[in-house]
Design an enzyme around this catalytic site. Sequence first.
Site, short mmCIF file in Angstrom:
data_model
loop_
_atom_site.label_atom_id
_atom_site.label_comp_id
_atom_site.label_asym_id
_atom_site.label_seq_id
_atom_site.Cartn_x
_atom_site.Cartn_y
_atom_site.Cartn_z
N ASP A 165 29.74 32.20 14.05
CA ASP A 165 30.19 31.14 12.78
C ASP A 165 31.72 31.19 12.64
OD1 ASP A 165 29.23 29.94 10.54
OD2 ASP A 165 29.11 31.70 9.36
N ASN A 199 21.20 22.59 11.12
CA ASN A 199 22.54 22.09 11.22
C ASN A 199 22.51 20.55 11.80
OD1 ASN A 199 23.63 25.01 13.26
ND2 ASN A 199 24.02 24.29 11.12
C1 IPE Z 1 24.34 29.57 11.65
O1 IPE Z 1 25.56 29.26 11.17
C2 IPE Z 1 23.96 28.84 12.74
C3 IPE Z 1 24.96 28.92 13.83
C4 IPE Z 1 25.90 29.58 14.33
C5 IPE Z 1 24.54 27.70 15.04
P1 IPE Z 1 25.67 28.30 9.93
O2 IPE Z 1 27.01 28.11 9.51
O3 IPE Z 1 24.79 27.37 10.08
O4 IPE Z 1 24.88 29.26 8.74
P2 IPE Z 1 24.95 29.02 7.27
O5 IPE Z 1 24.42 27.62 6.71
O6 IPE Z 1 26.19 29.53 6.60
O7 IPE Z 1 23.66 30.14 6.75
C1 IPE Z 2 29.66 27.79 13.51
O1 IPE Z 2 30.84 27.45 12.77
C2 IPE Z 2 28.98 26.66 14.51
C3 IPE Z 2 27.83 26.09 14.11
C4 IPE Z 2 27.12 26.61 13.15
C5 IPE Z 2 27.43 25.05 14.88
P1 IPE Z 2 30.51 26.72 11.43
O2 IPE Z 2 30.72 25.13 11.86
O3 IPE Z 2 29.25 27.24 10.84
O4 IPE Z 2 31.77 27.18 10.80
P2 IPE Z 2 32.06 27.36 9.41
O5 IPE Z 2 30.89 28.47 8.88
O6 IPE Z 2 31.89 26.37 8.45
O7 IPE Z 2 33.53 28.08 9.30
MG MG Z 3 29.12 28.44 9.32
#
Ligand code: IPE
Ligand code: IPE
Ligand code: MG
Length: 246
Positions: A20, A68
């Site tokens: 993340d 997602n």
């Molecule tokens: C969790 O990250 C899912 C992945 C790393 C693929 P998100 O960024 O989607 O999680 P939330 O929405 O902050 O809980």
């Molecule tokens: C994790 O990074 C990757 C996925 C969830 C696909 P994010 O895209 O959630 O990055 P932040 O949390 O918005 O910084």
């Molecule tokens: Mg995220």
Amino acid sequence: MYKEQIDMARLPQHIAFIMDGNGRWAQARGQQRSYGHFAGADTLEATLRCATKLGIPYVTFYAFSTENWSRPQDEVNTLLDLMLKHLEEKIFMENDVKFLLVGDIENLPQNLRDASERLMEKTKNNKAITMGVAFNYSSRWELAHAAKIIAKEVKEGKMKLEDITAETIDRHLATGIMPNPDLLIRTGGEQRLSNFQMWQLAYAELYFTDTYWPDFNDECLYKAIVDYQSRQRRFGKTGEQVTENK
Ligand code: IPE
Ligand code: IPE
Ligand code: MG
């Protein structure tokens, strides 16, 4: 620094990563979120290499949750393209990596599904490390899916209701042959599971770091393993029982 502190005889057998912070990492640099996802893919490769060198037999990376899909369409497309691009046979064969798609593979776009299935078949005898990628995955989907298959087997007389145990559920999860993670690492500062492996993580050690995923490096991994090894895993027993059994 941290590497020397690792007890090689007590390595976690399975490390799971909630990758993340890609978006925030990019935004902090005045860039588009997709820039962070590209950088995150490089981190994934580096982390896989580091885990393989250490001798960790299983790793899982959470790359795309069923939730997602509700991100802006262009970001979703970037993530799908990136995944497809990384399902390159050559790299997996050269590094002896066994690939497993963990998730709702039947509802992936056809090209991704085909590429994943092909790669799983092609790499099934690879031995250096097994890598699960959780893509179109969520724990609630997985448990509901398992419940459906088990119910069907009972209905068709293939299984008795009384015979359903925790092990039955284990066998029907998307993680298949993988043992449960010993260590979960979540980058990006949030302290939550975001629908990731709620069943499998029942006794995992949880490790949260503020480091954004693109900044996560070998040293960060060593540090997390050292932290993991400093903990006493009791599995319901007392601390004294665990010490005596050593
Ligand atoms: C969790 O990250 C899912 C992945 C790393 C693929 P998100 O960024 O989607 O999680 P939330 O929405 O902050 O809980
Ligand atoms: C994790 O990074 C990757 C996925 C969830 C696909 P994010 O895209 O959630 O990055 P932040 O949390 O918005 O910084
Ligand atoms: Mg995220």
